[in-house]
Design an enzyme around this catalytic site. Structure first.
Site, short mmCIF file in Angstrom:
data_model
loop_
_atom_site.label_atom_id
_atom_site.label_comp_id
_atom_site.label_asym_id
_atom_site.label_seq_id
_atom_site.Cartn_x
_atom_site.Cartn_y
_atom_site.Cartn_z
N HIS A 54 0.84 -1.20 0.00
CA HIS A 54 0.00 0.00 0.00
C HIS A 54 0.88 1.25 0.00
O HIS A 54 2.09 1.18 0.28
CB HIS A 54 -0.92 -0.03 1.22
CG HIS A 54 -1.98 -1.08 1.11
ND1 HIS A 54 -2.98 -1.26 2.06
CD2 HIS A 54 -2.22 -2.02 0.16
CE1 HIS A 54 -3.76 -2.26 1.68
NE2 HIS A 54 -3.33 -2.74 0.55
N GLU A 56 1.23 3.74 2.00
CA GLU A 56 1.91 4.08 3.25
C GLU A 56 3.19 3.26 3.40
O GLU A 56 4.24 3.77 3.79
CB GLU A 56 1.00 3.80 4.45
CG GLU A 56 -0.32 4.55 4.46
CD GLU A 56 -1.44 3.79 3.76
OE1 GLU A 56 -1.21 3.22 2.67
OE2 GLU A 56 -2.56 3.78 4.28
N CYS A 91 -1.89 -1.48 7.49
CA CYS A 91 -1.01 -0.30 7.41
C CYS A 91 -0.94 0.40 8.77
O CYS A 91 0.08 1.02 9.09
CB CYS A 91 -1.52 0.67 6.35
SG CYS A 91 -1.14 0.08 4.71
N ARG A 191 -11.74 7.17 -19.02
CA ARG A 191 -11.71 5.90 -19.79
C ARG A 191 -10.58 5.01 -19.29
O ARG A 191 -10.70 3.79 -19.29
CB ARG A 191 -11.52 6.18 -21.27
CG ARG A 191 -12.76 6.68 -21.94
CD ARG A 191 -12.52 6.81 -23.43
NE ARG A 191 -13.61 7.50 -24.09
CZ ARG A 191 -13.57 7.97 -25.32
NH1 ARG A 191 -12.47 7.82 -26.04
NH2 ARG A 191 -14.61 8.57 -25.84
N LEU A 211 -13.94 5.01 -28.71
CA LEU A 211 -13.90 4.81 -27.25
C LEU A 211 -12.55 4.26 -26.78
O LEU A 211 -12.47 3.58 -25.77
CB LEU A 211 -15.05 3.90 -26.78
CG LEU A 211 -16.45 4.33 -27.19
CD1 LEU A 211 -17.50 3.37 -26.63
CD2 LEU A 211 -16.77 5.75 -26.74
N ARG A 214 -6.96 7.79 -25.53
CA ARG A 214 -5.93 8.55 -26.24
C ARG A 214 -5.44 9.66 -25.31
O ARG A 214 -6.09 10.69 -25.18
CB ARG A 214 -6.52 9.11 -27.53
CG ARG A 214 -7.05 8.02 -28.44
CD ARG A 214 -7.60 8.51 -29.76
NE ARG A 214 -8.82 9.28 -29.65
CZ ARG A 214 -10.04 8.75 -29.59
NH1 ARG A 214 -10.22 7.44 -29.59
NH2 ARG A 214 -11.10 9.53 -29.50
N SER A 309 -31.25 9.30 -24.96
CA SER A 309 -32.34 8.32 -24.83
C SER A 309 -31.90 7.16 -23.94
O SER A 309 -32.63 6.76 -23.03
CB SER A 309 -32.76 7.74 -26.18
OG SER A 309 -32.94 8.76 -27.09
N1 LIG Z 1 -23.12 15.02 -25.52
C1 LIG Z 1 -22.89 13.78 -25.17
O1 LIG Z 1 -22.34 13.50 -24.09
C2 LIG Z 1 -23.28 12.68 -26.10
C3 LIG Z 1 -22.90 11.35 -25.81
C4 LIG Z 1 -23.30 10.35 -26.67
C5 LIG Z 1 -24.07 10.68 -27.78
N2 LIG Z 1 -24.41 11.97 -28.04
C6 LIG Z 1 -25.25 12.32 -29.18
O2 LIG Z 1 -26.53 11.77 -28.93
C7 LIG Z 1 -27.17 11.44 -30.17
C8 LIG Z 1 -27.72 10.04 -30.08
O3 LIG Z 1 -28.52 9.94 -28.92
P1 LIG Z 1 -29.98 9.32 -28.98
O4 LIG Z 1 -30.65 9.71 -27.71
O5 LIG Z 1 -30.63 9.70 -30.28
O6 LIG Z 1 -29.68 7.77 -29.05
P2 LIG Z 1 -28.85 6.79 -28.09
O7 LIG Z 1 -29.19 7.09 -26.68
O8 LIG Z 1 -27.42 6.78 -28.48
O9 LIG Z 1 -29.44 5.40 -28.53
C9 LIG Z 1 -30.76 5.08 -28.18
C10 LIG Z 1 -31.02 3.66 -28.55
O10 LIG Z 1 -30.25 2.79 -27.72
C11 LIG Z 1 -30.77 1.49 -27.96
N3 LIG Z 1 -30.67 0.65 -26.77
C12 LIG Z 1 -29.89 -0.46 -26.66
N4 LIG Z 1 -30.06 -1.04 -25.48
C13 LIG Z 1 -30.98 -0.29 -24.83
C14 LIG Z 1 -31.57 -0.39 -23.54
N5 LIG Z 1 -31.26 -1.37 -22.70
N6 LIG Z 1 -32.46 0.52 -23.17
C15 LIG Z 1 -32.78 1.54 -24.01
N7 LIG Z 1 -32.25 1.70 -25.23
C16 LIG Z 1 -31.36 0.79 -25.63
C17 LIG Z 1 -32.21 1.69 -28.44
O11 LIG Z 1 -32.24 1.33 -29.80
P3 LIG Z 1 -32.50 -0.17 -30.26
O12 LIG Z 1 -33.66 -0.66 -29.43
O13 LIG Z 1 -32.76 -0.05 -31.69
O14 LIG Z 1 -31.26 -0.92 -29.96
C18 LIG Z 1 -32.41 3.18 -28.34
O15 LIG Z 1 -33.27 3.70 -29.30
C19 LIG Z 1 -26.12 11.61 -31.24
O16 LIG Z 1 -26.35 12.83 -31.92
C20 LIG Z 1 -24.81 11.71 -30.49
O17 LIG Z 1 -23.89 12.55 -31.16
C21 LIG Z 1 -24.03 12.97 -27.21
#
Ligand SMILES: NC(=O)c1ccc[n+]([C@@H]2O[C@H](COP(=O)([O-])OP(=O)(O)OC[C@H]3O[C@@H](n4cnc5c(N)ncnc54)[C@H](OP(=O)(O)O)[C@@H]3O)[C@@H](O)[C@H]2O)c1
Length: 365
Positions: A54, A56, A91, A191, A211, A214, A309
């Site tokens: 650890h 310490e 420790c 990451r 992902l 980097r 979403s």
């Molecule tokens: N600013 C940020 O931090 C950030 C980060 C990531 C993305 N983004 C942006 O967000 C946008 C995409 O986001 P979005 O909201 O449209 O889509 P999303 O959240 O990337 O994808 C949604 C889809 O995930 C799938 N999914 C797979 N497993 C799931 C589960 N267990 N529960 C729910 N859904 C599940 C579903 O599609 P299926 O059922 O077809 O599989 C659902 O429609 C892009 O423009 C991207 O550039 C921004």
């Protein structure tokens, strides 16, 4: 060795991070020993890997090597020293045996069974103890350990980059950069810290993310990448998406879907050597089995870099344990937690500036 203006505890925190991503299931810990008279730093140590000494003990070994009398030394340590006999012995015993005069502790042991015990032991042996210096920062160093030691399940951490009004993208179907370079560097460190990084269907289709890790001065590396795709829509672009084709795909990509999609996915993924997890369709069973699978695979923390979403679903299902929010240009207009859930209980953990942006971390639940 140290930045002259930096406090010993701040240096201990920096030193602890030398082991970013390598200590699981143990926490990162840093230790700095200061000469009581001159206030010079005379030894440092950090925990490098489970099973190894650890922080310490590493610092005490340096004091010994340098022939420094611990009776004239104050030890700063980011986490309460362990008081149980694991692989390496307690420790607290080593500190008592060395004869350190004073110990300054950052965060308390998150395990309720052990919390505060080292302080009692050290004080009972005549060692002065202070606790609480940079306590929040010290606790925030180890969100995965803090969670797993209590709950024995992986930490599910949502990550979002948002505008001050809470937008995560500007135009549907278009990729957009929201936050700046300092945030990008911090996300790379996260990451490195998390054994698994997750993404979701629509984000894969729009952003084509890698992902990978980097970081400046480090070779590109990659932890396990979980692609959440229930319908199999990303498989239609199997040939051109980075996550299925880069040099890490065979070892480091896991396609996470539901049983109804599994047969089609398996036929497509087998030849590429990409792993497949088929989870039950029913939501409770889905999340339960996901946590079990992650735990069995030693993925004790998942950093969900998913779209809004997916993150809403994660919060609504009560499965978000932590939130990292990176807000462009200053603090968000309301708590970022509210963009994903009206009712989730959230405790602020940390707020700091990252260049032009502000990072906020919350413990959920
Ligand atoms: N600013 C940020 O931090 C950030 C980060 C990531 C993305 N983004 C942006 O967000 C946008 C995409 O986001 P979005 O909201 O449209 O889509 P999303 O959240 O990337 O994808 C949604 C889809 O995930 C799938 N999914 C797979 N497993 C799931 C589960 N267990 N529960 C729910 N859904 C599940 C579903 O599609 P299926 O059922 O077809 O599989 C659902 O429609 C892009 O423009 C991207 O550039 C921004």
């Amino acid at each position: 060795m140290a930045d002259r203006g930096q406090s010993p505890m701040a240096l201990a925190l920096e030193i602890a991070r030398n082991a970013l991503g390598t200590t699981a299931p143990n926490p990162m810990v840093g230790c700095v020993c200061v000469d009581n008279r001159s206030r010079e730093i005379v030894a440092t140590g950090w925990h490098q890997r489970a099973g190894m000494p650890h922080a310490e003990r590493n610092a005490l070994a340096i004091l010994r090597e340098r022939g420094i009398d611990p009776a004239g030394v104050t030890m700063y340590v980011t986490l309460e020293p362990c008081s149980t006999h694991g692989h390496t012995g307690a420790c607290t015993d080593a500190i008592v045996a060395a004869g350190i005069s004073k110990v300054v502790i950052g965060a308390l042991d998150p395990n309720p069974l052990h919390r505060g015990r080292a302080i009692e032991i050290l004080r009972s042996r005549g060692i002065a103890v202070e606790q609480g210096e940079l306590a929040q920062e010290c606790a925030a160093l180890n969100p995965i350990f803090n969670h797993t030691i209590v709950h024995k399940t992986p930490l599910f951490a949502a990550r979002c980059a948002i505008t001050r009004q809470g937008a995560m993208f500007f135009e549907a179907g278009k990729t957009a950069k929201i936050t700046g370079t300092a945030t990008a560097a911090q996300v790379a460190r996260e990451r490195q810290y998390f054994p698994a990084i997750a993404t979701s269907t629509q984000t894969v289709l729009v952003d084509n993310p890698r992902l990978t890790i980097r970081r400046q001065g480090h070779p590109v590396s990659c932890h396990t990448r979980l692609v959440f795709d229930r319908s199999g829509r990303t498989l239609e672009r199997l040939e051109d998406l980075e996550i299925y084709n880069d040099r890490f795909a065979r070892e480091r990509t896991v396609f996470v879907t539901v049983t109804g999609t599994a047969a089609r996915a398996e036929a497509l993924l087998r030849s590429r050597g990409i792993a497949l997890w088929a989870l039950p369709e029913e939501p409770d069973a889905y999340w339960r089995e996901l946590r079990e699978r992650c735990w069995e695979a030693h993925l004790d923390g998942v950093y969900f870099e998913c779209g809004p979403s997916f993150l809403k679903t994660l919060f609504e299902a009560g499965q978000a344990d932590y939130l990292y929010a990176y807000c462009a240009g200053g603090p968000p207009e309301r708590s970022p937690v509210r963009y994903f859930s009206d009712s989730a209980r959230a405790t602020p953990v940390l707020e700091r500036r990252l260049g032009e942006d502000v990072e906020q971390q919350f413990l959920i639940g």
